[in-house]
Design a protein around this motif. Structure first.
Motif, PDB file in Angstrom:
ATOM      1  N   VAL A  76       2.050   1.736  -3.576  1.00  0.00           N
ATOM      2  CA  VAL A  76       0.984   2.303  -4.402  1.00  0.00           C
ATOM      3  C   VAL A  76       0.806   3.778  -4.097  1.00  0.00           C
ATOM      4  O   VAL A  76       0.611   4.599  -5.001  1.00  0.00           O
ATOM      5  CB  VAL A  76      -0.337   1.531  -4.175  1.00  0.00           C
ATOM      6  CG1 VAL A  76      -1.492   2.244  -4.840  1.00  0.00           C
ATOM      7  CG2 VAL A  76      -0.218   0.106  -4.691  1.00  0.00           C
ATOM      8  N   ARG A  77       0.902   4.140  -2.823  1.00  0.00           N
ATOM      9  CA  ARG A  77       0.755   5.532  -2.422  1.00  0.00           C
ATOM     10  C   ARG A  77       1.870   6.388  -3.041  1.00  0.00           C
ATOM     11  O   ARG A  77       1.628   7.504  -3.507  1.00  0.00           O
ATOM     12  CB  ARG A  77       0.775   5.655  -0.905  1.00  0.00           C
ATOM     13  CG  ARG A  77       0.537   7.077  -0.397  1.00  0.00           C
ATOM     14  CD  ARG A  77       0.240   7.115   1.091  1.00  0.00           C
ATOM     15  NE  ARG A  77       1.334   6.553   1.869  1.00  0.00           N
ATOM     16  CZ  ARG A  77       1.276   5.395   2.523  1.00  0.00           C
ATOM     17  NH1 ARG A  77       0.177   4.662   2.474  1.00  0.00           N
ATOM     18  NH2 ARG A  77       2.306   4.952   3.221  1.00  0.00           N
ATOM     19  N   THR A 115       0.742  20.264  -3.548  1.00  0.00           N
ATOM     20  CA  THR A 115       0.448  18.909  -3.084  1.00  0.00           C
ATOM     21  C   THR A 115       0.131  18.843  -1.601  1.00  0.00           C
ATOM     22  O   THR A 115      -0.560  17.922  -1.145  1.00  0.00           O
ATOM     23  CB  THR A 115       1.629  17.970  -3.363  1.00  0.00           C
ATOM     24  OG1 THR A 115       2.791  18.454  -2.663  1.00  0.00           O
ATOM     25  CG2 THR A 115       1.929  17.895  -4.853  1.00  0.00           C
ATOM     26  N   SER A 152       0.833  -1.197   0.000  1.00  0.00           N
ATOM     27  CA  SER A 152       0.000   0.000   0.000  1.00  0.00           C
ATOM     28  C   SER A 152       0.868   1.246   0.000  1.00  0.00           C
ATOM     29  O   SER A 152       0.527   2.262  -0.609  1.00  0.00           O
ATOM     30  CB  SER A 152      -0.945  -0.010   1.205  1.00  0.00           C
ATOM     31  OG  SER A 152      -0.194   0.010   2.418  1.00  0.00           O
ATOM     32  N   GLN A 159     -11.813   6.663 -16.163  1.00  0.00           N
ATOM     33  CA  GLN A 159     -12.248   6.648 -14.773  1.00  0.00           C
ATOM     34  C   GLN A 159     -13.501   7.511 -14.600  1.00  0.00           C
ATOM     35  O   GLN A 159     -14.526   7.207 -15.157  1.00  0.00           O
ATOM     36  CB  GLN A 159     -11.110   7.104 -13.851  1.00  0.00           C
ATOM     37  CG  GLN A 159      -9.847   6.249 -13.966  1.00  0.00           C
ATOM     38  CD  GLN A 159     -10.067   4.794 -13.623  1.00  0.00           C
ATOM     39  OE1 GLN A 159     -10.867   4.453 -12.756  1.00  0.00           O
ATOM     40  NE2 GLN A 159      -9.368   3.906 -14.320  1.00  0.00           N
ATOM     41  N   ILE A 202       2.464  10.407  -9.693  1.00  0.00           N
ATOM     42  CA  ILE A 202       1.554  10.732 -10.787  1.00  0.00           C
ATOM     43  C   ILE A 202       0.887  12.081 -10.539  1.00  0.00           C
ATOM     44  O   ILE A 202       0.755  12.912 -11.449  1.00  0.00           O
ATOM     45  CB  ILE A 202       0.493   9.620 -10.953  1.00  0.00           C
ATOM     46  CG1 ILE A 202       1.167   8.328 -11.444  1.00  0.00           C
ATOM     47  CG2 ILE A 202      -0.598  10.051 -11.928  1.00  0.00           C
ATOM     48  CD1 ILE A 202       0.244   7.134 -11.442  1.00  0.00           C
ATOM     49  N   ASP A 203       0.464  12.307  -9.291  1.00  0.00           N
ATOM     50  CA  ASP A 203      -0.159  13.587  -8.945  1.00  0.00           C
ATOM     51  C   ASP A 203       0.825  14.736  -9.167  1.00  0.00           C
ATOM     52  O   ASP A 203       0.420  15.833  -9.595  1.00  0.00           O
ATOM     53  CB  ASP A 203      -0.623  13.577  -7.489  1.00  0.00           C
ATOM     54  CG  ASP A 203      -1.797  12.628  -7.258  1.00  0.00           C
ATOM     55  OD1 ASP A 203      -2.445  12.238  -8.240  1.00  0.00           O
ATOM     56  OD2 ASP A 203      -2.043  12.285  -6.086  1.00  0.00           O
ATOM     57  N   GLN A 260       1.121   6.908  -6.698  1.00  0.00           N
ATOM     58  CA  GLN A 260       0.049   7.885  -6.883  1.00  0.00           C
ATOM     59  C   GLN A 260       0.550   9.296  -6.639  1.00  0.00           C
ATOM     60  O   GLN A 260       0.174  10.238  -7.356  1.00  0.00           O
ATOM     61  CB  GLN A 260      -1.113   7.570  -5.934  1.00  0.00           C
ATOM     62  CG  GLN A 260      -2.337   8.439  -6.159  1.00  0.00           C
ATOM     63  CD  GLN A 260      -2.904   8.292  -7.551  1.00  0.00           C
ATOM     64  OE1 GLN A 260      -3.252   7.190  -7.971  1.00  0.00           O
ATOM     65  NE2 GLN A 260      -2.983   9.383  -8.297  1.00  0.00           N
ATOM     66  N   ARG A 261       1.405   9.466  -5.643  1.00  0.00           N
ATOM     67  CA  ARG A 261       1.960  10.783  -5.379  1.00  0.00           C
ATOM     68  C   ARG A 261       2.812  11.267  -6.547  1.00  0.00           C
ATOM     69  O   ARG A 261       2.766  12.448  -6.917  1.00  0.00           O
ATOM     70  CB  ARG A 261       2.803  10.752  -4.102  1.00  0.00           C
ATOM     71  CG  ARG A 261       1.980  10.710  -2.819  1.00  0.00           C
ATOM     72  CD  ARG A 261       2.866  10.557  -1.602  1.00  0.00           C
ATOM     73  NE  ARG A 261       2.116  10.737  -0.359  1.00  0.00           N
ATOM     74  CZ  ARG A 261       2.643  10.564   0.850  1.00  0.00           C
ATOM     75  NH1 ARG A 261       3.916  10.221   0.981  1.00  0.00           N
ATOM     76  NH2 ARG A 261       1.902  10.755   1.924  1.00  0.00           N
TER      77      ARG A 261
END
Length: 252
Positions: free
Chosen positions: A9-10, A38, A6, A112, A16-17, A13-14
């Motif tokens: 994955v976090r 952010t 997890s 999405q 990508i953001d 995602q960060r």
């Protein structure tokens, strides 16, 4: 074992953001800007920037500004080749615009909780509605969204409706997607922006899966009931022709 996964994955995602903060209005950013945007600790942003630099996705320019990296050039070219419509498909969009007396044509796919414009033919009318290629639009509104959600289940539609700035939108959106499924097209007036209307039809893959929605959009004053009735035959024919080409997302 779940915790490291997890966390990984976090981190992805960060990253990508962080990349998503670069756009045409912000082609370069400073670490301070990235930190403020952010809300992440500066040390985390610096670590993410360093990692993205190592992979070529970001580039430190030397003047304190960070820009998209050279590694994105290859991905950008690949995406452009994959999503660029063949000339025959472009002619179909142009012909549809002409058949509608110069309204603008857009082609959308679902991503999405959004619909993304992958192609357009800009109309000739002085007052027109134009969405840029690559631009994301909310999936809770508009004729193209009704079409793209016409095969979705109730839970999926409810999740999309929850993003709308309206109370009790779930039932409204569900009913409109069911109507789109029954009619084979959808019409909308002023759902996202007052004065803007649209009419859309589904495009399918060769295997029968919905791949896109082709839509005409313009000011509501021109999208009268009579005008929409005239738009429908060429719109539906264009959707069928695009389905036959089966070119959404490339052919390789």
């Amino acid at each position: 074992m779940a915790e490291p996964d997890s966390g990984g994955v976090r981190s992805v995602q960060r990253a990508i953001d962080l990349l998503a903060l670069f756009d045409t209005d912000h082609p370069s950013r400073s670490v301070r800007e990235l930190t403020d945007a952010t809300g992440l600790p500066k040390t985390t942003v610096v670590r993410l920037v360093h990692t993205l630099e190592q992979t070529g996705l970001l580039w430190a320019r030397g003047d304190g500004r960070i820009v998209p990296g050279t590694g994105l050039l290859r991905w950008g070219e690949l995406a452009n080749r994959t999503w660029r419509l063949p000339e025959q498909a472009k002619r179909l969009l142009a012909d549809l615009s002409a058949a509608s007396s110069g309204e603008t044509v857009h082609l959308y796919v679902r991503q999405q909780a959004a619909r993304v414009c992958i192609a357009r033919h800009e109309g000739t009318r002085s007052l027109r509605h134009v969405v840029h290629v690559g631009e994301e639009m909310p999936l809770w509104s508009g004729a193209a969204s009704h079409v793209l959600l016409s095969e979705a289940g109730r839970a999926d539609v409810d999740a999309i409706a929850a993003r709308a700035p309206h109370d009790d939108w779930a039932d409204v959106l569900w009913n409109r997607t069911r109507r789109a499924a029954a009619d084979g097209y959808a019409v909308s007036h002023g759902e996202r922006e007052p004065g803007v209307s649209g009419v859309a039809a589904p495009v399918f893959t060769g295997s029968g899966r919905m791949s896109a929605a082709v839509a005409l959009g313009g000011p509501t004053i021109r999208f009268t009931e009579e005008a929409v009735a005239g738009f429908l035959p060429p719109l539906l024919e264009t959707a069928r022709a695009l389905t036959t080409l089966d070119c959404i997302g490339g052919t390789a």
